[in-house]
Structures are given as structure tokens and as C-alpha cells.
Design an enzyme around this catalytic site. Sequence first.
Site, mmCIF file in Angstrom:
data_model
loop_
_atom_site.group_PDB
_atom_site.id
_atom_site.type_symbol
_atom_site.label_atom_id
_atom_site.label_comp_id
_atom_site.label_asym_id
_atom_site.label_seq_id
_atom_site.Cartn_x
_atom_site.Cartn_y
_atom_site.Cartn_z
ATOM 1 N N VAL A 65 0.816 -1.224 0.000
ATOM 2 C CA VAL A 65 0.000 0.000 0.000
ATOM 3 C C VAL A 65 0.849 1.273 0.000
ATOM 4 C CG1 VAL A 65 -2.009 -1.086 1.120
ATOM 5 C CG2 VAL A 65 -0.265 0.050 2.536
ATOM 6 N N SER A 144 -6.846 3.934 15.548
ATOM 7 C CA SER A 144 -6.410 3.267 16.775
ATOM 8 C C SER A 144 -6.708 4.145 17.980
ATOM 9 C CB SER A 144 -4.900 3.027 16.694
ATOM 10 O OG SER A 144 -4.396 2.619 17.946
ATOM 11 N N TYR A 157 4.360 5.549 15.161
ATOM 12 C CA TYR A 157 3.075 4.930 14.823
ATOM 13 C C TYR A 157 1.882 5.787 15.238
ATOM 14 C CZ TYR A 157 -0.644 1.357 15.655
ATOM 15 O OH TYR A 157 -1.811 0.637 15.704
ATOM 16 N N LYS A 161 -1.681 7.126 13.178
ATOM 17 C CA LYS A 161 -3.060 6.767 13.526
ATOM 18 C C LYS A 161 -3.892 8.019 13.792
ATOM 19 C CE LYS A 161 -2.851 2.358 12.953
ATOM 20 N NZ LYS A 161 -3.722 1.667 12.002
ATOM 21 N N THR A 189 -6.119 -2.581 22.351
ATOM 22 C CA THR A 189 -5.139 -3.651 22.131
ATOM 23 C C THR A 189 -5.865 -4.900 21.653
ATOM 24 O OG1 THR A 189 -3.805 -2.700 23.898
ATOM 25 C CG2 THR A 189 -3.225 -4.921 23.158
HETATM 26 C C1 RM4 Z 1 -2.599 0.131 19.360
HETATM 27 C C2 RM4 Z 1 -2.321 0.055 20.837
HETATM 28 C C3 RM4 Z 1 -2.080 -1.363 21.107
HETATM 29 C C4 RM4 Z 1 -0.998 -1.916 20.203
HETATM 30 C C5 RM4 Z 1 -1.264 -1.608 18.767
HETATM 31 C C6 RM4 Z 1 -0.126 -2.015 17.855
HETATM 32 O O1 RM4 Z 1 -2.966 1.332 18.965
HETATM 33 O O2 RM4 Z 1 -1.212 0.825 21.173
HETATM 34 O O3 RM4 Z 1 -1.784 -1.554 22.450
HETATM 35 O O4 RM4 Z 1 -0.953 -3.290 20.368
HETATM 36 O O5 RM4 Z 1 -1.502 -0.281 18.611
#
Ligand code: RM4
Length: 254
Positions: A65, A144, A157, A161, A189
Site C-alpha cells: 500500500v 487506533s 506509529y 493513527k 489492544t
Molecule cells: C494500538 C495500541 C495497542 C498496540 C497496537 C499495535 O494502537 O497501542 O496496544 O498493540 O496499537
Amino acid sequence: MKLLEGKSVLVTGGSTGIGRAAAIGAAEAGADVAINYHSRDEDAAAVVAAIEAKGRRALAVKGDVADPATASDFIARAVAAFGKVDVMVSNAGICPFHAFLDMPVETVERTVQVNLLGGYFMCQAAAQQMVVQGHGGAIVAVSSISALVGGEYQTHYTPTKAGLHSLMQSAAIALGRHGIRCNSVLPGTILTEINKDDLADAEKRKYMESRVPLGRLGQPEDLAGPIVFLASDMAAYVTGAALLVDGGAFVNLQ
Ligand code: RM4
């Protein structure tokens, strides 16, 4: 009448995890489903088989992607197979957990390219197709809980998000006149490949579990219902929204 009966649903990162659950959940809800996937040929074939076992049409298209050409290819292949695109679930993402101070440049760049730019190109390509079709559509981004809170080993990361969440808000405005709704889910999570190594640390896993009012970490299938709902006409007046799917973790501060 099933919630996504007769719809053509596309899912990125559909060979495992939340993408896989969304793809199978959409098929259960009556949709034909195309998945994009990066590298897991066998897993992708298994998802195709699972969708077909539900009596729906399925297609798996390999591609990274991060490359904008992957998005136009995915849309074109789905249109060739199903005749249209009604729903885009932009899910593909990575999270190579790493400390901030010595984060490698390549790790930051790759994470932004896959998670944020990949989502951007896929949603844009899907929207272009939906506008040509002229009968609206729905885009659901898998953002997320990390759009709202930080993470010590997720400095590369969490901004991606937050960016996806913001992209859905802006796209909701840009596409409202075309009847295209744009929303995000914010998973907490969820037990998938993305955090397998991180949660192999028993202490961390126990701590994360203890933070969730519902008393357990999430399973990919926990996202299927919320994604199908946002993709469906039941959410006809929902756009620009973000739905936490985290067992209550976010509100559990005090
Ligand atoms: C989520 C959160 C989770 C993690 C994932 C990768 O936003 O932080 O705990 O497992 O990301």
C-alpha cells in the site's frame, strides 16, 4: 436482509488480523469482498476460501500500500471482478515497536508510508471510483486508540493513527456532497500479528489486560461488527465519526 447485501467491499491488509476479520465479517453480512495483502499468499488464499464458503465472491490482490500504484491497481481489479466499489476498509498497518531516541530513519519512513500514506492513497482511489459510480459509498479507516493517546515505543506509529483519524474527518467534508461517508474505528489492544512480539512479554500483557474494564484484550473479530455497521446503511447519517473499540481502555484513567 443482510446489512451489506449486494455491496462490493474492499479491505486492505486483509490476509490477517483485523483486516481478515473485517473481510469475513463483510462476507457474512452479504458482501462480495476483495482483499489487498502484502506478502502472505497462503493466508490470503485462506481468506478467499472463507469468503467463498459463505457464498460470496472473493478476490485477493497482492500489493504494497506504500506504493500509490497499488491503490489504483486494487480498485481496477475489484471493479473488473465485482463491477463496483461500495466500501473501502483501509486497514493495512505496521507497528515495529522501538524506542524514540534511537529510532531508525527507515523505520519512521516505512511506518508513515504504509500506515498514513497507504491509507491516503487507498481512500482517495476508492473515493474517485465511488464518485464516478455516482451512488455514494462508505470508507472506514482502521485508526487506533493511539490516535488519542501516546505510546513510548510507538512515536512513529501514533502520529500515523492520529493522521488517519484526521484524514477521515477531512474526507468526510470533501466527500459528503457525493454521499460518501468517512469514519474510523479506534481499536484498543487487539491480539494480532502487529503486537505478537510486544505482548510476548508476559508482564506487559498482564498489565495491558488489567487496564481493560471488560477484562480481556480484544480479538480481531471484535472489530467486525463495528466496521460492518459503519459500512452499512444503518450508519447512513454517520460521517466524520470515530468509534473506540477498546473494551473501555481509553476511559480507564482514574
Ligand atoms: C494500538 C495500541 C495497542 C498496540 C497496537 C499495535 O494502537 O497501542 O496496544 O498493540 O496499537
